[in-house]
Design an enzyme around this catalytic site. Structure first.
Site, mmCIF file in Angstrom:
data_model
loop_
_atom_site.group_PDB
_atom_site.id
_atom_site.type_symbol
_atom_site.label_atom_id
_atom_site.label_comp_id
_atom_site.label_asym_id
_atom_site.label_seq_id
_atom_site.Cartn_x
_atom_site.Cartn_y
_atom_site.Cartn_z
ATOM 1 N N HIS A 172 2.308 18.257 -15.743
ATOM 2 C CA HIS A 172 2.292 16.909 -16.312
ATOM 3 C C HIS A 172 1.852 16.924 -17.783
ATOM 4 O O HIS A 172 1.472 15.881 -18.319
ATOM 5 C CB HIS A 172 1.385 15.987 -15.490
ATOM 6 C CG HIS A 172 1.981 15.615 -14.164
ATOM 7 N ND1 HIS A 172 1.257 15.019 -13.153
ATOM 8 C CD2 HIS A 172 3.243 15.763 -13.676
ATOM 9 C CE1 HIS A 172 2.056 14.818 -12.092
ATOM 10 N NE2 HIS A 172 3.251 15.263 -12.388
ATOM 11 N N TYR A 216 -5.214 8.451 -25.504
ATOM 12 C CA TYR A 216 -5.231 9.916 -25.350
ATOM 13 C C TYR A 216 -6.225 10.575 -26.313
ATOM 14 O O TYR A 216 -6.779 11.626 -25.990
ATOM 15 C CB TYR A 216 -3.804 10.492 -25.479
ATOM 16 C CG TYR A 216 -2.972 10.089 -24.286
ATOM 17 C CD1 TYR A 216 -3.130 10.720 -23.057
ATOM 18 C CD2 TYR A 216 -2.090 9.015 -24.362
ATOM 19 C CE1 TYR A 216 -2.413 10.311 -21.944
ATOM 20 C CE2 TYR A 216 -1.365 8.599 -23.256
ATOM 21 C CZ TYR A 216 -1.536 9.257 -22.047
ATOM 22 O OH TYR A 216 -0.842 8.848 -20.934
ATOM 23 N N ASN A 237 -3.135 18.215 -13.777
ATOM 24 C CA ASN A 237 -4.157 17.723 -14.700
ATOM 25 C C ASN A 237 -3.794 18.067 -16.143
ATOM 26 O O ASN A 237 -3.256 19.131 -16.417
ATOM 27 C CB ASN A 237 -5.516 18.333 -14.359
ATOM 28 C CG ASN A 237 -5.948 17.976 -12.944
ATOM 29 O OD1 ASN A 237 -5.407 17.038 -12.365
ATOM 30 N ND2 ASN A 237 -6.883 18.726 -12.395
ATOM 31 N N VAL A 238 -4.149 17.150 -17.047
ATOM 32 C CA VAL A 238 -3.864 17.386 -18.455
ATOM 33 C C VAL A 238 -5.118 17.875 -19.196
ATOM 34 O O VAL A 238 -5.082 18.122 -20.389
ATOM 35 C CB VAL A 238 -3.271 16.118 -19.126
ATOM 36 C CG1 VAL A 238 -1.920 15.790 -18.509
ATOM 37 C CG2 VAL A 238 -4.212 14.918 -19.008
ATOM 38 N N GLU A 286 -11.250 14.147 1.603
ATOM 39 C CA GLU A 286 -10.932 13.525 2.897
ATOM 40 C C GLU A 286 -9.451 13.768 3.181
ATOM 41 O O GLU A 286 -8.690 14.047 2.255
ATOM 42 C CB GLU A 286 -11.216 12.020 2.824
ATOM 43 C CG GLU A 286 -10.454 11.371 1.686
ATOM 44 C CD GLU A 286 -10.975 9.998 1.302
ATOM 45 O OE1 GLU A 286 -12.071 9.635 1.732
ATOM 46 O OE2 GLU A 286 -10.252 9.317 0.564
HETATM 47 P P1 OAD Z 1 -5.381 10.973 -7.645
HETATM 48 O O1 OAD Z 1 -6.411 10.227 -8.422
HETATM 49 O O2 OAD Z 1 -4.209 10.250 -7.116
HETATM 50 O O3 OAD Z 1 -6.075 11.676 -6.388
HETATM 51 C C1 OAD Z 1 -7.266 12.390 -6.512
HETATM 52 C C2 OAD Z 1 -7.522 13.054 -5.185
HETATM 53 O O4 OAD Z 1 -8.687 13.865 -5.341
HETATM 54 C C3 OAD Z 1 -7.786 12.111 -4.008
HETATM 55 O O5 OAD Z 1 -7.017 12.537 -2.898
HETATM 56 C C4 OAD Z 1 -9.297 12.276 -3.736
HETATM 57 O O6 OAD Z 1 -9.605 12.172 -2.348
HETATM 58 C C5 OAD Z 1 -9.525 13.688 -4.213
HETATM 59 N N1 OAD Z 1 -10.893 13.946 -4.687
HETATM 60 C C6 OAD Z 1 -11.695 13.144 -5.433
HETATM 61 N N2 OAD Z 1 -12.857 13.746 -5.698
HETATM 62 C C7 OAD Z 1 -12.804 14.979 -5.125
HETATM 63 C C8 OAD Z 1 -13.703 16.080 -5.033
HETATM 64 N N3 OAD Z 1 -14.890 16.062 -5.624
HETATM 65 N N4 OAD Z 1 -13.302 17.180 -4.336
HETATM 66 C C9 OAD Z 1 -12.079 17.226 -3.740
HETATM 67 N N5 OAD Z 1 -11.199 16.215 -3.779
HETATM 68 C C10 OAD Z 1 -11.544 15.107 -4.467
HETATM 69 O O7 OAD Z 1 -4.950 12.203 -8.581
HETATM 70 P P2 OAD Z 1 -3.678 13.154 -8.517
HETATM 71 O O8 OAD Z 1 -3.231 13.376 -7.123
HETATM 72 O O9 OAD Z 1 -3.979 14.322 -9.370
HETATM 73 O O10 OAD Z 1 0.340 11.821 -13.345
HETATM 74 O O11 OAD Z 1 -2.612 12.259 -9.262
HETATM 75 C C11 OAD Z 1 -1.330 12.759 -9.488
HETATM 76 C C12 OAD Z 1 -0.751 12.228 -10.759
HETATM 77 O O12 OAD Z 1 -0.811 10.804 -10.776
HETATM 78 C C13 OAD Z 1 -1.480 12.599 -12.019
HETATM 79 O O13 OAD Z 1 -1.185 13.879 -12.502
HETATM 80 C C14 OAD Z 1 -1.037 11.564 -12.990
HETATM 81 C C15 OAD Z 1 -1.182 10.361 -12.110
HETATM 82 O O14 OAD Z 1 -0.451 9.287 -12.424
HETATM 83 C C16 OAD Z 1 0.752 11.673 -14.611
HETATM 84 O O15 OAD Z 1 0.000 11.360 -15.514
HETATM 85 C C17 OAD Z 1 2.210 11.948 -14.811
#
Ligand code: OAD
Length: 238
Positions: A115, A55, A91-92, A209
């Protein structure tokens, strides 16, 4: 139709074009680490130095990234939105915070880091949360309790996300729900769209997507967040 009460959920995809890595990369690792090692209470208990170092690196990286056009579009929206607007981020990083600092929001706006927040630390004994911008040591003494140590104020797997009651209330009250840049893989955030649907809100996903949960949304808007987010909200009547 003009909307009155808005909830937006953001995920790692909104910060991707600022240079912050997303979580679900194809190698299954988070910045080179197993998620269990760096994002669970068990991982922290087993190796606090490794977890703090992880971190510390993420926190230092914040100095190298800037809010992008998607963060700024939401800050502009918050400045002109006349009703309630709850922005919930998974997001953190502090990129939303910085965008809203540059463009102050109207009075109905609130930002929640469900989170946790890289720029906050929590005392393991008293639970007191304080701002934290530098590195944290493995056994960082707590200024809040003689036996406490400070840990990142991050919600790890197996821990309760923050402000859930407030978020649930806003979801039941909203008439527009937009999920931006989130894979929908992690609950409870992944279930917010279902609550918003049950509340009768219009639901939209904005992503690079279609996600696995695309069928849960009324509308999908696809493209990089820096283009899709300003375009979508630019066209929205407020
Ligand atoms: P993910 O990494 O699971 O998903 C990221 C999403 O962003 C995917 O659906 C991609 O298609 C999309 N993406 C990537 N680049 C992009 C762009 N330029 N424009 C638009 N979309 C884009 O991340 P989260 O869904 O945020 O939790 O993950 C959720 C949680 O899982 C996080 O907060 C974290 C993690 O484990 C904790 O730390 C508790």
């Amino acid at each position: 139709m003009a909307f009155r009460s808005l909830v937006i959920l953001t995920g790692a995809g909104i910060s991707a074009e600022s240079g912050v890595p997303t979580f679900r990369a194809s190698d299954g690792l988070w910045c080179g680490h197993r998620v269990e090692a760096v994002a669970t209470p068990e991982g922290y208990a087993a190796d606090p130095a490794l977890v703090q170092d992880f971190y510390n690196q993420r926190r230092r990286q914040l100095a190298e990234v800037q809010p992008n056009a998607a963060h700024r579009a939401l800050a502009n929206l918050a400045a002109r939105w006349k009703g309630d607007f709850l922005l919930v981020t998974q997001n953190v990083d502090d990129l939303h915070d910085r965008a809203h600092r540059d463009t102050p929001p109207a009075s109905g706006f609130e930002l929640i880091h469900m989170h946790g927040d890289l720029l906050k630390a929590r005392c393991t004994r008293s639970g007191v949360v304080s701002d934290w911008s530098g590195d944290m040591a493995a056994d960082q003494a707590s200024p809040h309790h003689p036996q406490g140590v400070m840990r990142p104020h991050i919600v790890w797997f197996g821990e309760m996300p923050l402000a859930m009651e407030r978020i649930e209330r806003a979801l039941w009250d909203c008439d527009l729900f937009v999920a931006i840049g989130t894979s929908g893989a992690v609950y409870p955030a992944a279930g917010f769209v279902q609550t918003a649907n049950a509340a009768g809100a219009r639901t939209v996903e904005i992503n690079l997507e279609p996600t696995a949960g695309r069928h849960l949304f009324d509308e999908g808007v696809y493209g990089p967040a820096t283009q899709a987010v300003p375009a979508f909200f630019g066209a929205l009547k407020t």
